[in-house]
Design a protein around this motif. Structure first.
Motif, mmCIF file in Angstrom:
data_model
loop_
_atom_site.group_PDB
_atom_site.id
_atom_site.type_symbol
_atom_site.label_atom_id
_atom_site.label_comp_id
_atom_site.label_asym_id
_atom_site.label_seq_id
_atom_site.Cartn_x
_atom_site.Cartn_y
_atom_site.Cartn_z
ATOM 1 N N ARG A 101 0.801 -1.222 0.000
ATOM 2 C CA ARG A 101 0.000 0.000 0.000
ATOM 3 C C ARG A 101 0.834 1.273 0.000
ATOM 4 O O ARG A 101 0.404 2.289 -0.529
ATOM 5 N N ARG B 230 2.737 7.328 3.901
ATOM 6 C CA ARG B 230 1.521 6.735 4.458
ATOM 7 C C ARG B 230 1.761 6.093 5.824
ATOM 8 O O ARG B 230 0.979 6.266 6.758
ATOM 9 N N PRO C 159 -5.020 11.561 8.271
ATOM 10 C CA PRO C 159 -5.361 10.873 7.023
ATOM 11 C C PRO C 159 -6.582 11.503 6.372
ATOM 12 O O PRO C 159 -7.346 12.232 7.019
ATOM 13 N N GLN D 93 -9.637 11.122 2.850
ATOM 14 C CA GLN D 93 -10.327 10.180 1.977
ATOM 15 C C GLN D 93 -11.173 10.947 0.977
ATOM 16 O O GLN D 93 -11.756 11.985 1.300
ATOM 17 N N GLY E 172 -3.697 10.838 -3.582
ATOM 18 C CA GLY E 172 -4.158 9.465 -3.468
ATOM 19 C C GLY E 172 -4.371 8.874 -4.843
ATOM 20 O O GLY E 172 -4.561 9.600 -5.818
ATOM 21 N N SER F 267 -10.768 -0.343 8.523
ATOM 22 C CA SER F 267 -10.714 1.066 8.127
ATOM 23 C C SER F 267 -10.805 1.961 9.353
ATOM 24 O O SER F 267 -11.255 1.552 10.415
ATOM 25 N N GLN G 210 -10.103 6.860 6.564
ATOM 26 C CA GLN G 210 -8.953 6.139 6.024
ATOM 27 C C GLN G 210 -9.404 4.723 5.677
ATOM 28 O O GLN G 210 -9.491 3.852 6.535
ATOM 29 N N TRP H 184 -9.540 0.874 4.259
ATOM 30 C CA TRP H 184 -8.636 -0.277 4.135
ATOM 31 C C TRP H 184 -9.159 -1.142 2.989
ATOM 32 O O TRP H 184 -10.197 -1.780 3.094
ATOM 33 N N SER I 21 -13.761 4.677 -2.998
ATOM 34 C CA SER I 21 -13.141 5.386 -1.870
ATOM 35 C C SER I 21 -11.633 5.402 -2.070
ATOM 36 O O SER I 21 -10.997 4.348 -2.139
ATOM 37 N N GLU J 212 -7.960 6.392 -0.729
ATOM 38 C CA GLU J 212 -7.144 6.770 0.426
ATOM 39 C C GLU J 212 -6.177 7.863 0.007
ATOM 40 O O GLU J 212 -5.384 7.691 -0.926
#
Length: 664
Positions: A241, A345, A516, A518, A551, A565, A574, A576, A596, A598
């Motif tokens: 990631r 990250r 973080p 989104q 992102g 998440s 944030q 997952w 979505s 990140e």
């Protein structure tokens, strides 16, 4: 001499392209209070007082842990204090080069430097040890200490410094497989060798930058009783990631050049030639064969072609993601990160996952990867923050040497705030007063707190070369292109010409973001897939921009695990993503799907008179490209449509912190 200096300068420039790519399960499940809020709910009101609701905050999970509420540290020092300790020795004395034989017969090359009072003879006695394990060749480290050389600042203050070439690199034997299981087994054997030496005390501090920092955290997870502390600088957390497959897109900018760098330096086992010509003659063909047939070239090809082993989040990446073993760490750990680092990250996640378990500190500077290494400069000291050598000395003096150095009294979290252009301290990460606030992408390019009443669609052509000259190019080449004076590498306006753009004015007090982020985007496409790139920039009153963060996400890979998440005050902030092959779901043509994205954590202040810009596009080639067969071909020549409005509320979730805390 001039030719030799030029050669070493070239090696330094190459060697500073550093990177590495790659506990127990938490039984707490996600509380019901963390369910997503209704899209029609009002944004939370932000107060300067500490809200009771954020005395606990949802921490991001991982492959082995679910997301759960954890206590937030509300108190801590807000000011840095100075630490000084004069040298106890005058020289750093190198011992003759040695090898350490591993249990499988492979020999690792090691350099040992001890304190002394002249250039030839080490001082008598036993010393606490600093251990560095590098993939960049200890021969280069003699001239570039950041990549694997002795730290004379520490040695002259009473530490022995041991530097080891990991297997298959530098002057060591064996095959290199980038943090593979056999390499990780070597770490414990190296520690055992160190404590058996007549000059060593059973007190070891682990340190290093990038690959060297990753070996530090992986070694600390093995819980050897002699390991007392760790000081990793820009360490990776999640190989998949963080960089190699961000959002399901392979990093073809940096990873191939990094593998080529390690391979190239591994073909220069110069110190073996005079001492062991036979080993030298064996090492070169062995490494060429390993590169072409075993690891480097096959790994890159599998990734680019989208093969399951590397293109999806399989066992290969779990082994090479040190964050999976974070709960095994039981030593004090000081984490250094960069706002524009390759591992942007995960660096604050290291602090969060260690907080409350071991003494831990976090320092994040305004750095790319090589800037964190001090190239051209890390800018310290600044705003009271000491140089990294001083911080490392204080940390090891406290926890390795056992002195009363005051390390525990330094601020818990120190971050550079973009836009404010200074360092700020906090008691925790994410910021204890951070709340998630949802903003909607509205008509005429506006970002608003109120959900739009009218539906709008905006189209953009899908093509894979967006961001070719942008700040992303600087970030994902580890900062190397930042040394080139091209305006498009600093100001993203050029790369955003074909993007869909929205802006949020800062307001009279400004806007402080810390944590973080989104983007929830409702999209459709005429193709079977689409990559979504989201940039956040600070727009200055004169129209120029400064990068904040970004992102990247592939629509077909959008499968979410909400139990892993992060939620804050009812909003997911944030995500997952699972990135499993069985969870992949291609788009139907013109299907409207919520994706979505990140957006990597940052800390930034948008001053009054300025604005926050979100630009949305269909690729960011510098950060990652879609695997050719599985994603790139199905997404080429499509038209992506972004949908906004009451039924398709495309939005951003931002980590808003009261402006009043700045400067406190």
């Amino acid at each position: 001499m001039k030719k030799t200096a030029s050669l070493y300068l070239a090696m330094i420039s190459a060697a500073l392209l550093l990177v590495g790519c790659g506990g127990s399960s938490d039984q707490n499940s996600q509380p019901s209070s963390s369910a997503p809020a209704s899209p029609n709910s009002e944004p939370p009101e932000i107060h300067s007082e500490q809200p009771k609701a954020v005395r606990e905050m949802m921490a991001l999970g991982s492959r082995s842990t679910e997301s759960t509420f954890v206590p937030v540290v509300l108190e801590g020092s807000t000011e840095w204090s100075t630490y000084e300790r004069a040298p106890t020795h005058t020289h750093a004395v190198s011992l003759p080069d040695q090898t350490i034989e591993m249990s499988d017969g492979t020999k690792l090359f090691v350099k040992v430097t001890l304190p002394g009072f002249n250039r030839d003879t080490p001082a008598n006695g036993r010393f606490p040890v600093v251990l560095t394990q590098t993939s960049y060749n200890t021969s280069v480290g003699q001239f570039v200490p950041q990549v694997g050389g002795a730290n004379e600042y520490l040695v002259t203050r009473g530490y022995a410094h041991v530097v080891v070439d990991v297997r298959g690199t530098g002057n060591s034997g064996g095959n290199w497989e980038a943090f593979g299981e056999r390499e990780q087994a070597d770490y414990a054997e190296v520690v055992n060798w160190v404590v058996d030496q007549p000059w060593a005390l059973p007190a070891i501090g682990l340190e290093g930058i990038s690959y060297l920092g990753i070996t530090a955290v992986l070694t600390s997870q093995q819980n050897h009783p002699a390991v007392k502390a760790s000081f990793p600088i820009v360490p990776i957390g999640d190989g998949y990631r963080d960089i190699v497959f961000t959002g399901g897109n392979v990093n073809a900018t940096f990873i191939p050049s990094w593998m080529a760098l390690v391979t190239g330096l591994g073909l220069l086992p110069l110190e073996l030639l005079p001492t062991d010509p036979g080993a030298f003659l064996t090492a070169v063909p062995e490494r060429l064969t390993g590169t072409l047939l075993d690891f480097q070239v096959p790994t890159i090809l599998k990734a680019l072609l989208g093969e399951q082993e590397t293109a999806f989040d399989e066992e290969f990446w779990e082994i090479r993601s040190p964050m999976e073993g974070v709960d095994k760490i039981n030593v004090p750990t000081f984490v250094v990160g960069g706002l524009f680092d390759l591992f942007q990250r995960s660096e604050p996640l290291w602090y969060e996952r260690l907080s409350g378990r071991v003494p831990v500190k976090l320092l994040i500077g305004p750095w790319t990867h090589i800037e964190a290494a001090g190239v051209p400069s890390d800018g310290l000291p600044r705003d009271g923050v000491p140089p990294l050598d001083v911080l490392r000395l204080q940390w090891f003096d406290q926890y390795v040497m056992g002195l009363d150095a005051g390390a525990e009294a330094q601020p818990n979290v120190t971050q550079y705030v973009l836009g404010l252009e200074k360092y700020e301290t906090a008691s925790h990460w994410p910021h204890p007063q951070m709340q998630a606030r949802r903003y909607y992408l509205g008509p005429e390019g506006a970002i608003t707190s109120a959900q739009p009443l009218a539906t709008e669609t905006i189209e953009v052509l899908q093509q894979p070369l967006n961001g070719l000259c942008s700040f992303s190019t600087t970030q994902w080449t580890a900062g190397l292109t930042g040394l080139i004076p091209l305006p498009c590498l600093e100001d993203n306006r050029f790369s955003e010409l074909g993007a869909i753009k929205f802006e949020l004015p800062a307001g009279e007090e400004g806007l402080y973001l810390n944590g973080p982020m989104q983007a929830d985007l409702w999209v459709s496409s005429t193709a079977r897939d689409v990559q979504l790139s989201v940039r956040l920039d600070l727009v200055h009153p004169n129209g120029t921009t400064s990068p904040i963060t970004n992102g990247l996400m592939t629509a077909s890979m959008n499968s979410l695990d909400e139990s892993r998440s992060r939620f804050v005050n009812g909003e997911m902030i944030q995500p997952w993503h699972t990135f499993r092959v069985e969870d992949r779901s291609m788009l139907e043509r013109h299907e409207v799907r919520k994706v979505s994205v990140e957006i990597f954590s940052s800390s930034a202040f948008v001053p009054p008179g300025s604005a926050l810009r979100a630009s949305i596009n269909t690729s960011n080639v510098a950060q990652g490209i879609a695997p050719v067969l599985t994603t790139l071909l199905p997404s080429l020549l499509g038209v992506m449509t972004l949908h906004t409005g009451p039924d398709t509320p495309s939005s951003l979730v931002l980590p808003v912190v009261p402006v009043e805390v700045l400067g406190n």
